[in-house]
Design a protein around this motif. Structure first.
Motif, mmCIF file in Angstrom:
data_model
loop_
_atom_site.group_PDB
_atom_site.id
_atom_site.type_symbol
_atom_site.label_atom_id
_atom_site.label_comp_id
_atom_site.label_asym_id
_atom_site.label_seq_id
_atom_site.Cartn_x
_atom_site.Cartn_y
_atom_site.Cartn_z
ATOM 1 N N ASN A 121 42.577 36.813 22.385
ATOM 2 C CA ASN A 121 42.453 35.814 23.443
ATOM 3 C C ASN A 121 41.122 36.065 24.147
ATOM 4 O O ASN A 121 40.567 37.151 24.072
ATOM 5 C CB ASN A 121 43.648 35.858 24.410
ATOM 6 C CG ASN A 121 43.701 37.145 25.221
ATOM 7 O OD1 ASN A 121 42.716 37.533 25.829
ATOM 8 N ND2 ASN A 121 44.873 37.793 25.228
ATOM 9 N N GLU A 122 40.625 35.043 24.808
ATOM 10 C CA GLU A 122 39.264 35.100 25.339
ATOM 11 C C GLU A 122 39.058 36.256 26.311
ATOM 12 O O GLU A 122 38.053 36.959 26.250
ATOM 13 C CB GLU A 122 38.910 33.772 26.017
ATOM 14 C CG GLU A 122 38.625 32.663 25.033
ATOM 15 C CD GLU A 122 38.090 31.415 25.727
ATOM 16 O OE1 GLU A 122 38.043 31.404 26.973
ATOM 17 O OE2 GLU A 122 37.733 30.463 25.019
ATOM 18 N N LYS A 123 39.989 36.474 27.222
ATOM 19 C CA LYS A 123 39.817 37.525 28.228
ATOM 20 C C LYS A 123 39.722 38.899 27.581
ATOM 21 O O LYS A 123 38.850 39.708 27.922
ATOM 22 C CB LYS A 123 40.986 37.483 29.220
ATOM 23 C CG LYS A 123 40.796 38.448 30.375
ATOM 24 C CD LYS A 123 41.942 38.338 31.375
ATOM 25 C CE LYS A 123 41.748 39.328 32.529
ATOM 26 N NZ LYS A 123 42.863 39.274 33.496
ATOM 27 N N GLN A 124 40.626 39.192 26.648
ATOM 28 C CA GLN A 124 40.603 40.486 25.956
ATOM 29 C C GLN A 124 39.316 40.654 25.147
ATOM 30 O O GLN A 124 38.705 41.721 25.118
ATOM 31 C CB GLN A 124 41.819 40.599 25.021
ATOM 32 C CG GLN A 124 43.141 40.776 25.741
ATOM 33 C CD GLN A 124 44.304 40.800 24.760
ATOM 34 O OE1 GLN A 124 44.238 40.242 23.658
ATOM 35 N NE2 GLN A 124 45.394 41.444 25.173
ATOM 36 N N LEU A 125 38.910 39.558 24.510
ATOM 37 C CA LEU A 125 37.693 39.581 23.694
ATOM 38 C C LEU A 125 36.469 39.892 24.554
ATOM 39 O O LEU A 125 35.681 40.780 24.226
ATOM 40 C CB LEU A 125 37.511 38.225 23.005
ATOM 41 C CG LEU A 125 36.227 38.064 22.183
ATOM 42 C CD1 LEU A 125 36.283 38.925 20.929
ATOM 43 C CD2 LEU A 125 36.003 36.600 21.813
#
Length: 456
Positions: free
Chosen positions: A182-186
């Motif tokens: 997901n974008e935040k983790q990435l």
């Protein structure tokens, strides 16, 4: 492995008379030289022969001959070495005779033997540069720095950065193809690695700049009022009569420089025109050059007379303070043989002051110790390696790409273009690969190997 049409030949020893002169031949036609010059059919590899050398069927010399068949040679090609007596005419006669009578052999270009070793994957580009640095070394420190480069010290520093760049590229490419994160983790994961790579790269640039300074020589410039003893100090430190010494103010009108080895480290000492108000046109040009040298120096020795008043010193410092830094400027208070002061080292108002007498050498040992402890030792360590401006430019490019990538995260945009981010890191990988020559333009190769001597 590359197959070159031309066979190359050159003398591998310096031009001039000597006990030994070596001719090196590399390429397919090397075996033809064996038959033509030595009048034998074959040779045992890596075995020293003592044989006569023939010139038009006449013996002109006797010497050692070595044969290195491919791929077990410096260039990866067939190599023949003729160890003659080192007369200029003799070697030129043999080389000319070989070129004129065996087709396909020509004089080597500068650095072409080492360039072929690189292209044939016998060495990487850093090892090739280390060879050049060994030849050009002017101090023990430079020798050890070149050896460290050859032994992979820079490669060890590069490896963690390379690993992290590959790691980020893998994450980005995987996400582009399969959307695994997901974008935040990435973003959090990538930014953490990017920040670490940024710190590593900045440290390497600083290290490379320091190493480059050691190779080129630490530059110390002597400045001060006229007749303060700058030229006398220059002659004393170099043990040479480089600067003209008189009692006439304005004797030194131009920049005089020389190199001296101090504790195995190269130092560039520069004597300059005394700083004062003058109507003399030529002297004023010399004073202008003094300010230019100050800006390009690593350290400045401000030489003044010990009898100078604090007010006079303050005015002089005010004149030159925009060109000097307290951290890198040492005030040398000369002529204590006149003032009867005691030789010592003190820090006054943030400035290091060394009182001494050039005339009777009182306090010179204190100055030498200061140079060793605070200049030589601060800029020298056993893990230094040869740096090139090419390496610095590459890491500057990498650092700029990293900062561009970081900016994508700090701009507080909701969307980050991971395709553009991935392209940045692909470019970083290309820059890193060019360090060892995995991705290298022919123009760059020509520039690197042109610094070599012809026989290398």
């Amino acid at each position: 492995m590359n197959t070159f049409i031309d066979t190359i030949i050159a003398r591998a020893t310096p031009l001039g008379k000597g006990g030994i002169g070596i001719i090196r031949i590399s390429g397919q036609k090397s075996c033809c030289v064996i038959k033509y010059i030595l009048h034998i059919k074959s040779m045992k590899p890596r075995y020293a022969y003592y044989l006569p050398f023939y010139l038009q069927n006449i013996i002109v010399d006797k010497g050692i001959v070595l044969w290195f068949p491919q791929p077990y040679s410096y260039t990866g090609e067939d190599i023949l070495e003729l160890h003659c007596h080192g007369g200029i005419v003799l070697l030129e006669m043999l080389i000319h005779d070989i070129i004129m009578n065996i087709s396909g052999i020509r004089i080597a270009n500068p650095g072409e033997f080492t360039e072929r070793a690189f292209l044939n994957k016998k060495i990487n580009l850093l090892e090739a540069e280390a060879v050049s640095a060994l030849i050009a070394a002017e101090s023990k420190a430079a020798i050890f720095a070149a050896t460290n480069l050859m032994n992979g010290t820079l490669l060890k520093l590069i490896q963690p950065i390379s690993n992290n760049i590959i790691k980020i590229r893998t994450i980005l490419e995987t996400n582009i193809e399969f959307m695994e994160y997901n974008e935040k983790q990435l973003y959090e994961k990538i930014y953490k690695i990017i920040n670490y790579v940024s710190i590593q790269t900045k440290q390497i640039i600083k290290y490379l700049l320091c190493n480059l300074k050691i190779q080129e020589g630490i530059k110390i410039t002597l400045i001060g009022p006229t007749n303060s003893g700058k030229s006398s100090l220059m002659n004393l430190l170099t043990q040479k009569n480089i600067s003209i010494i008189t009692n006439i103010p304005g004797t030194t009108r131009d920049v005089l420089s020389t190199k001296v080895n101090f504790n195995s480290v190269l130092i560039n000492l520069v004597d300059t025109a005394g700083i004062r108000k003058t109507k003399d046109y030529i002297e004023s040009i010399g004073i202008k050059k003094t300010f230019e040298e100050m800006n390009n120096s690593d350290y400045i020795f401000l030489v003044v007379e010990d009898m100078i008043t604090e007010n006079q010193l303050s005015k002089f410092l005010h004149t030159v303070k925009k060109n000097i830094n307290k951290k890198f400027t040492i005030i040398i208070r000369n002529k204590i043989d006149i003032t009867n002061s005691i030789a010592n080292i003190k820090v006054i108002n943030g400035w290091t002051n060394i009182t001494l007498s050039v005339y009777n050498k009182q306090g010179i040992s204190l100055l030498m110790k200061y140079i060793k402890d605070n200049i030589i030792n601060q800029n020298n360590n056993e893990n230094q390696f040869t740096s090139k401006q090419r390496h610095i430019n590459i890491f500057n490019n990498i650092y700029n790409l990293i900062e561009q990538s970081k900016q994508m995260f700090v701009s507080k945009k909701q969307y980050i273009d991971i395709i553009l981010l991935s392209e940045n890191f692909r470019l970083m990988q290309i820059e890193l690969d060019s360090i060892v020559g995995k991705f290298t333009s022919q123009n760059l190769l020509d520039n690197i190997f042109s610094d070599f001597c012809v026989g290398k």
